[in-house]
Design a protein around this motif. Structure first.
Motif, mmCIF file in Angstrom:
data_model
loop_
_atom_site.group_PDB
_atom_site.id
_atom_site.type_symbol
_atom_site.label_atom_id
_atom_site.label_comp_id
_atom_site.label_asym_id
_atom_site.label_seq_id
_atom_site.Cartn_x
_atom_site.Cartn_y
_atom_site.Cartn_z
ATOM 1 N N MET A 1 0.843 -1.179 0.000
ATOM 2 C CA MET A 1 0.000 0.000 0.000
ATOM 3 C C MET A 1 0.891 1.246 0.000
ATOM 4 O O MET A 1 1.862 1.330 0.728
ATOM 5 N N THR A 2 0.542 2.219 -0.814
ATOM 6 C CA THR A 2 1.298 3.454 -0.916
ATOM 7 C C THR A 2 0.785 4.450 0.107
ATOM 8 O O THR A 2 -0.416 4.655 0.246
ATOM 9 N N GLU A 3 1.709 5.072 0.798
ATOM 10 C CA GLU A 3 1.330 6.093 1.769
ATOM 11 C C GLU A 3 1.151 7.425 1.052
ATOM 12 O O GLU A 3 1.962 7.816 0.220
ATOM 13 N N VAL A 4 0.092 8.122 1.375
ATOM 14 C CA VAL A 4 -0.212 9.402 0.749
ATOM 15 C C VAL A 4 0.046 10.511 1.754
ATOM 16 O O VAL A 4 -0.400 10.445 2.893
ATOM 17 N N THR A 5 0.804 11.511 1.320
ATOM 18 C CA THR A 5 1.061 12.672 2.165
ATOM 19 C C THR A 5 0.002 13.718 1.857
ATOM 20 O O THR A 5 -0.208 14.084 0.706
ATOM 21 N N ARG A 6 -0.634 14.182 2.889
ATOM 22 C CA ARG A 6 -1.681 15.179 2.717
ATOM 23 C C ARG A 6 -1.091 16.563 2.969
ATOM 24 O O ARG A 6 -0.418 16.789 3.969
ATOM 25 N N VAL A 7 -1.348 17.475 2.046
ATOM 26 C CA VAL A 7 -0.895 18.846 2.182
ATOM 27 C C VAL A 7 -2.119 19.710 2.438
ATOM 28 O O VAL A 7 -3.059 19.697 1.652
ATOM 29 N N GLU A 8 -2.111 20.425 3.537
ATOM 30 C CA GLU A 8 -3.226 21.315 3.841
ATOM 31 C C GLU A 8 -2.866 22.722 3.398
ATOM 32 O O GLU A 8 -1.841 23.264 3.781
ATOM 33 N N LEU A 9 -3.713 23.278 2.585
ATOM 34 C CA LEU A 9 -3.495 24.621 2.076
ATOM 35 C C LEU A 9 -4.354 25.602 2.860
ATOM 36 O O LEU A 9 -5.442 25.257 3.313
ATOM 37 N N PRO A 10 -3.886 26.827 2.996
ATOM 38 C CA PRO A 10 -4.710 27.839 3.657
ATOM 39 C C PRO A 10 -6.028 28.016 2.900
ATOM 40 O O PRO A 10 -6.078 27.889 1.675
ATOM 41 N N SER A 11 -7.048 28.340 3.634
ATOM 42 C CA SER A 11 -8.360 28.511 3.013
ATOM 43 C C SER A 11 -8.346 29.628 1.960
ATOM 44 O O SER A 11 -9.134 29.612 1.019
ATOM 45 N N ALA A 12 -7.445 30.582 2.118
ATOM 46 C CA ALA A 12 -7.355 31.680 1.145
ATOM 47 C C ALA A 12 -7.039 31.162 -0.259
ATOM 48 O O ALA A 12 -7.491 31.732 -1.251
ATOM 49 N N LEU A 13 -6.275 30.091 -0.360
ATOM 50 C CA LEU A 13 -5.972 29.539 -1.676
ATOM 51 C C LEU A 13 -7.211 28.952 -2.329
ATOM 52 O O LEU A 13 -7.353 28.993 -3.544
ATOM 53 N N ALA A 14 -8.103 28.423 -1.517
ATOM 54 C CA ALA A 14 -9.331 27.841 -2.063
ATOM 55 C C ALA A 14 -10.182 28.903 -2.751
ATOM 56 O O ALA A 14 -10.948 28.601 -3.659
ATOM 57 N N GLY A 15 -10.023 30.163 -2.368
ATOM 58 C CA GLY A 15 -10.774 31.250 -2.979
ATOM 59 C C GLY A 15 -10.163 31.782 -4.260
ATOM 60 O O GLY A 15 -10.762 32.618 -4.930
ATOM 61 N N SER A 16 -8.994 31.308 -4.615
ATOM 62 C CA SER A 16 -8.334 31.753 -5.853
ATOM 63 C C SER A 16 -8.968 31.074 -7.054
ATOM 64 O O SER A 16 -9.353 29.913 -6.986
ATOM 65 N N ASP A 17 -9.035 31.815 -8.144
ATOM 66 C CA ASP A 17 -9.522 31.209 -9.383
ATOM 67 C C ASP A 17 -8.537 30.156 -9.878
ATOM 68 O O ASP A 17 -8.926 29.140 -10.433
ATOM 69 N N THR A 18 -7.244 30.429 -9.700
ATOM 70 C CA THR A 18 -6.212 29.481 -10.101
ATOM 71 C C THR A 18 -5.151 29.422 -9.011
ATOM 72 O O THR A 18 -4.933 30.401 -8.283
#
Length: 131
Positions: free
Chosen positions: A1-18
């Motif tokens: 099984m491959t381990e997946v690293t989760r990266v948490e981004l600031p919520s401000a990035l979620a508001g970006s168009d790109t």
């Protein structure tokens, strides 16, 4: 099984168009808000007359959380023929020539980047402030 690293981004990035995601051997993994607007600016320097594009370029130059990487090694490298025009209006320097003035501009705007040896890292670039 491959381990997946989760990266948490600031919520401000979620508001970006790109969001630009760039991995560089020196600067590491970085995320850039509104990267598509920056890319569009360098592809079409006529956009330098628009306030949104000017403000974004100024933010990328001003913010300490943003290295010279997206401008120098991505935008200008991909569009060297437009670099002069892109910077002239936002900087209010009609005689700006990237090949002659870039190093001084980046060292003045980002002295912290040039003060030490670069090390690979990972950074998250928050959404530029709305102006």
């Amino acid at each position: 099984m491959t381990e997946v690293t989760r990266v948490e981004l600031p919520s401000a990035l979620a508001g970006s168009d790109t969001v630009g995601v760039i991995y560089d051997q020196v600067d590491g993994l970085n995320f850039y808000a509104d990267y598509g607007i920056l890319r569009d600016l360098f592809a079409d320097p006529a956009l330098a007359g628009r306030k949104q594009h000017q403000n974004l370029l100024r933010t990328y130059l001003r913010e300490e959380s943003i290295t010279p990487l997206p401008i120098r090694r991505r935008m200008v490298a991909a569009h060297p023929e437009t670099a002069d025009a892109v910077f002239r209006k936002p900087l209010r320097k009609p005689g700006f020539v990237w090949s002659e003035h870039a190093d001084a501009l980046l060292r003045r705007r980002k002295p912290w980047y040039y003060e030490s040896d670069p090390r690979p890292g990972r950074g998250v670039r928050d959404r530029p402030p709305s102006e």
